[in-house]
Motif scaffolding. Structure first.
Motif, PDB file in Angstrom:
ATOM      1  N   VAL A  48     -25.526 -10.676  -8.201  1.00 32.84           N
ATOM      2  CA  VAL A  48     -25.896 -12.014  -7.764  1.00 32.84           C
ATOM      3  C   VAL A  48     -26.644 -12.691  -8.902  1.00 32.84           C
ATOM      4  O   VAL A  48     -27.438 -12.062  -9.602  1.00 32.84           O
ATOM      5  CB  VAL A  48     -26.744 -12.000  -6.466  1.00 32.84           C
ATOM      6  N   LEU A  49     -26.335 -13.952  -9.115  1.00 29.67           N
ATOM      7  CA  LEU A  49     -27.039 -14.773 -10.092  1.00 29.67           C
ATOM      8  C   LEU A  49     -27.975 -15.685  -9.318  1.00 29.67           C
ATOM      9  O   LEU A  49     -27.550 -16.368  -8.388  1.00 29.67           O
ATOM     10  CB  LEU A  49     -26.050 -15.604 -10.912  1.00 29.67           C
ATOM     11  N   ILE A  50     -29.245 -15.685  -9.687  1.00 26.13           N
ATOM     12  CA  ILE A  50     -30.245 -16.514  -9.017  1.00 26.13           C
ATOM     13  C   ILE A  50     -30.682 -17.581 -10.012  1.00 26.13           C
ATOM     14  O   ILE A  50     -31.114 -17.265 -11.121  1.00 26.13           O
ATOM     15  CB  ILE A  50     -31.456 -15.673  -8.572  1.00 26.13           C
ATOM     16  N   ARG A  51     -30.526 -18.835  -9.603  1.00 29.53           N
ATOM     17  CA  ARG A  51     -30.876 -19.944 -10.483  1.00 29.53           C
ATOM     18  C   ARG A  51     -31.528 -21.048  -9.662  1.00 29.53           C
ATOM     19  O   ARG A  51     -31.486 -21.024  -8.438  1.00 29.53           O
ATOM     20  CB  ARG A  51     -29.648 -20.488 -11.205  1.00 29.53           C
ATOM     21  N   ARG A  52     -32.097 -22.010 -10.356  1.00 33.99           N
ATOM     22  CA  ARG A  52     -32.709 -23.148  -9.681  1.00 33.99           C
ATOM     23  C   ARG A  52     -31.634 -24.116  -9.212  1.00 33.99           C
ATOM     24  O   ARG A  52     -30.632 -24.339  -9.899  1.00 33.99           O
ATOM     25  CB  ARG A  52     -33.660 -23.860 -10.640  1.00 33.99           C
ATOM     26  N   LYS A  53     -31.835 -24.686  -8.034  1.00 33.69           N
ATOM     27  CA  LYS A  53     -30.909 -25.670  -7.484  1.00 33.69           C
ATOM     28  C   LYS A  53     -30.831 -26.865  -8.438  1.00 33.69           C
ATOM     29  O   LYS A  53     -31.830 -27.292  -8.999  1.00 33.69           O
ATOM     30  CB  LYS A  53     -31.409 -26.136  -6.112  1.00 33.69           C
ATOM     31  N   GLY A  54     -29.631 -27.384  -8.616  1.00 34.69           N
ATOM     32  CA  GLY A  54     -29.434 -28.531  -9.499  1.00 34.69           C
ATOM     33  C   GLY A  54     -28.303 -28.266 -10.465  1.00 34.69           C
ATOM     34  O   GLY A  54     -27.391 -27.493 -10.184  1.00 34.69           O
ATOM     35  N   LYS A  55     -28.380 -28.870 -11.623  1.00 32.32           N
ATOM     36  CA  LYS A  55     -27.330 -28.762 -12.624  1.00 32.32           C
ATOM     37  C   LYS A  55     -27.141 -27.321 -13.068  1.00 32.32           C
ATOM     38  O   LYS A  55     -28.101 -26.617 -13.385  1.00 32.32           O
ATOM     39  CB  LYS A  55     -27.683 -29.627 -13.841  1.00 32.32           C
ATOM     40  N   LYS A  56     -25.866 -26.880 -13.107  1.00 35.39           N
ATOM     41  CA  LYS A  56     -25.556 -25.532 -13.556  1.00 35.39           C
ATOM     42  C   LYS A  56     -25.735 -25.450 -15.068  1.00 35.39           C
ATOM     43  O   LYS A  56     -25.433 -26.378 -15.802  1.00 35.39           O
ATOM     44  CB  LYS A  56     -24.127 -25.144 -13.184  1.00 35.39           C
ATOM     45  N   VAL A  57     -26.209 -24.307 -15.499  1.00 39.26           N
ATOM     46  CA  VAL A  57     -26.421 -24.058 -16.916  1.00 39.26           C
ATOM     47  C   VAL A  57     -25.586 -22.849 -17.312  1.00 39.26           C
ATOM     48  O   VAL A  57     -25.578 -21.841 -16.595  1.00 39.26           O
ATOM     49  CB  VAL A  57     -27.923 -23.768 -17.195  1.00 39.26           C
ATOM     50  N   ARG A  58     -24.887 -22.940 -18.443  1.00 45.69           N
ATOM     51  CA  ARG A  58     -24.147 -21.784 -18.941  1.00 45.69           C
ATOM     52  C   ARG A  58     -25.145 -20.799 -19.519  1.00 45.69           C
ATOM     53  O   ARG A  58     -26.021 -21.156 -20.289  1.00 45.69           O
ATOM     54  CB  ARG A  58     -23.166 -22.200 -20.024  1.00 45.69           C
ATOM     55  N   CYS A  59     -24.998 -19.553 -19.135  1.00 38.32           N
ATOM     56  CA  CYS A  59     -25.897 -18.539 -19.661  1.00 38.32           C
ATOM     57  C   CYS A  59     -25.153 -17.229 -19.824  1.00 38.32           C
ATOM     58  O   CYS A  59     -24.101 -17.017 -19.240  1.00 38.32           O
ATOM     59  CB  CYS A  59     -27.117 -18.362 -18.759  1.00 38.32           C
ATOM     60  N   GLU A  60     -25.720 -16.371 -20.615  1.00 38.82           N
ATOM     61  CA  GLU A  60     -25.166 -15.046 -20.837  1.00 38.82           C
ATOM     62  C   GLU A  60     -26.213 -14.035 -20.406  1.00 38.82           C
ATOM     63  O   GLU A  60     -27.358 -14.084 -20.870  1.00 38.82           O
ATOM     64  CB  GLU A  60     -24.834 -14.847 -22.314  1.00 38.82           C
ATOM     65  N   VAL A  61     -25.821 -13.132 -19.533  1.00 38.21           N
ATOM     66  CA  VAL A  61     -26.730 -12.088 -19.081  1.00 38.21           C
ATOM     67  C   VAL A  61     -26.418 -10.838 -19.874  1.00 38.21           C
ATOM     68  O   VAL A  61     -25.281 -10.360 -19.880  1.00 38.21           O
ATOM     69  CB  VAL A  61     -26.571 -11.827 -17.569  1.00 38.21           C
ATOM     70  N   ARG A  62     -27.412 -10.349 -20.600  1.00 39.72           N
ATOM     71  CA  ARG A  62     -27.230  -9.156 -21.419  1.00 39.72           C
ATOM     72  C   ARG A  62     -28.564  -8.444 -21.571  1.00 39.72           C
ATOM     73  O   ARG A  62     -29.624  -9.055 -21.400  1.00 39.72           O
ATOM     74  CB  ARG A  62     -26.657  -9.511 -22.773  1.00 39.72           C
ATOM     75  N   PRO A  63     -28.524  -7.158 -21.897  1.00 42.88           N
ATOM     76  CA  PRO A  63     -29.770  -6.426 -22.094  1.00 42.88           C
ATOM     77  C   PRO A  63     -30.526  -6.953 -23.308  1.00 42.88           C
ATOM     78  O   PRO A  63     -29.924  -7.432 -24.267  1.00 42.88           O
ATOM     79  CB  PRO A  63     -29.328  -4.986 -22.340  1.00 42.88           C
ATOM     80  N   VAL A  64     -31.827  -6.851 -23.271  1.00 43.85           N
ATOM     81  CA  VAL A  64     -32.664  -7.209 -24.406  1.00 43.85           C
ATOM     82  C   VAL A  64     -32.863  -5.947 -25.230  1.00 43.85           C
ATOM     83  O   VAL A  64     -33.268  -4.912 -24.716  1.00 43.85           O
ATOM     84  CB  VAL A  64     -34.033  -7.757 -23.933  1.00 43.85           C
ATOM     85  N   ASP A  65     -32.557  -6.015 -26.507  1.00 47.03           N
ATOM     86  CA  ASP A  65     -32.713  -4.863 -27.384  1.00 47.03           C
ATOM     87  C   ASP A  65     -34.113  -4.883 -27.975  1.00 47.03           C
ATOM     88  O   ASP A  65     -34.351  -5.432 -29.045  1.00 47.03           O
ATOM     89  CB  ASP A  65     -31.658  -4.897 -28.490  1.00 47.03           C
ATOM     90  N   ASN A  66     -35.055  -4.314 -27.235  1.00 50.86           N
ATOM     91  CA  ASN A  66     -36.432  -4.300 -27.700  1.00 50.86           C
ATOM     92  C   ASN A  66     -36.952  -2.883 -27.961  1.00 50.86           C
ATOM     93  O   ASN A  66     -38.132  -2.684 -28.188  1.00 50.86           O
ATOM     94  CB  ASN A  66     -37.350  -5.016 -26.701  1.00 50.86           C
ATOM     95  N   GLY A  67     -36.058  -1.896 -27.889  1.00 53.70           N
ATOM     96  CA  GLY A  67     -36.452  -0.518 -28.144  1.00 53.70           C
ATOM     97  C   GLY A  67     -37.139   0.163 -26.967  1.00 53.70           C
ATOM     98  O   GLY A  67     -37.467   1.331 -27.038  1.00 53.70           O
ATOM     99  N   VAL A  68     -37.360  -0.577 -25.879  1.00 51.94           N
ATOM    100  CA  VAL A  68     -38.015  -0.025 -24.694  1.00 51.94           C
ATOM    101  C   VAL A  68     -37.125  -0.308 -23.495  1.00 51.94           C
ATOM    102  O   VAL A  68     -36.614  -1.405 -23.351  1.00 51.94           O
ATOM    103  CB  VAL A  68     -39.400  -0.683 -24.466  1.00 51.94           C
ATOM    104  N   GLN A  69     -36.919   0.693 -22.652  1.00 49.97           N
ATOM    105  CA  GLN A  69     -36.108   0.485 -21.460  1.00 49.97           C
ATOM    106  C   GLN A  69     -36.976   0.617 -20.228  1.00 49.97           C
ATOM    107  O   GLN A  69     -37.849   1.476 -20.161  1.00 49.97           O
ATOM    108  CB  GLN A  69     -34.964   1.492 -21.400  1.00 49.97           C
ATOM    109  N   ASN A  70     -36.716  -0.252 -19.244  1.00 47.60           N
ATOM    110  CA  ASN A  70     -37.445  -0.215 -17.978  1.00 47.60           C
ATOM    111  C   ASN A  70     -36.431  -0.413 -16.868  1.00 47.60           C
ATOM    112  O   ASN A  70     -36.070  -1.525 -16.553  1.00 47.60           O
ATOM    113  CB  ASN A  70     -38.531  -1.289 -17.947  1.00 47.60           C
TER     114      ASN A  70
END
Length: 75
Positions: A48-70
């Motif tokens: 499920v994608l959760i966003r604010r009501k209103g204009k749709k925004v193109r986005c990419e969902v991907r992991p953040v490579d920060n060297g730490v996993q949670n």
């Protein structure tokens, strides 16, 4: 924000997104459980994608490579 179910259990989300919209490949049943708290009927493997009501925004969902996993949410 994107959430994917690995277990197939109802998902509880706390978010400060104003007027959230819940989108996916099907219509989800979303129940407001309290201030900023929602229960979503996600099945195993669904996302499920959760966003604010209103204009749709193109986005990419991907992991953040920060060297730490949670894997278990906020610490």
């Amino acid at each position: 924000m994107a959430v994917r179910s690995l277990a197939g259990e109802p998902c509880r989300v706390v978010t400060d997104i104003e007027e959230p919209v819940f989108e996916g490949k099907r219509s989800f049943q979303v129940v407001t459980e309290g201030k900023d708290t929602y229960r979503i009927d996600l099945k195993k493997g669904e996302e499920v994608l959760i966003r604010r009501k209103g204009k749709k925004v193109r986005c990419e969902v991907r992991p953040v490579d920060n060297g730490v996993q949670n894997y278990y949410g906020k610490k």
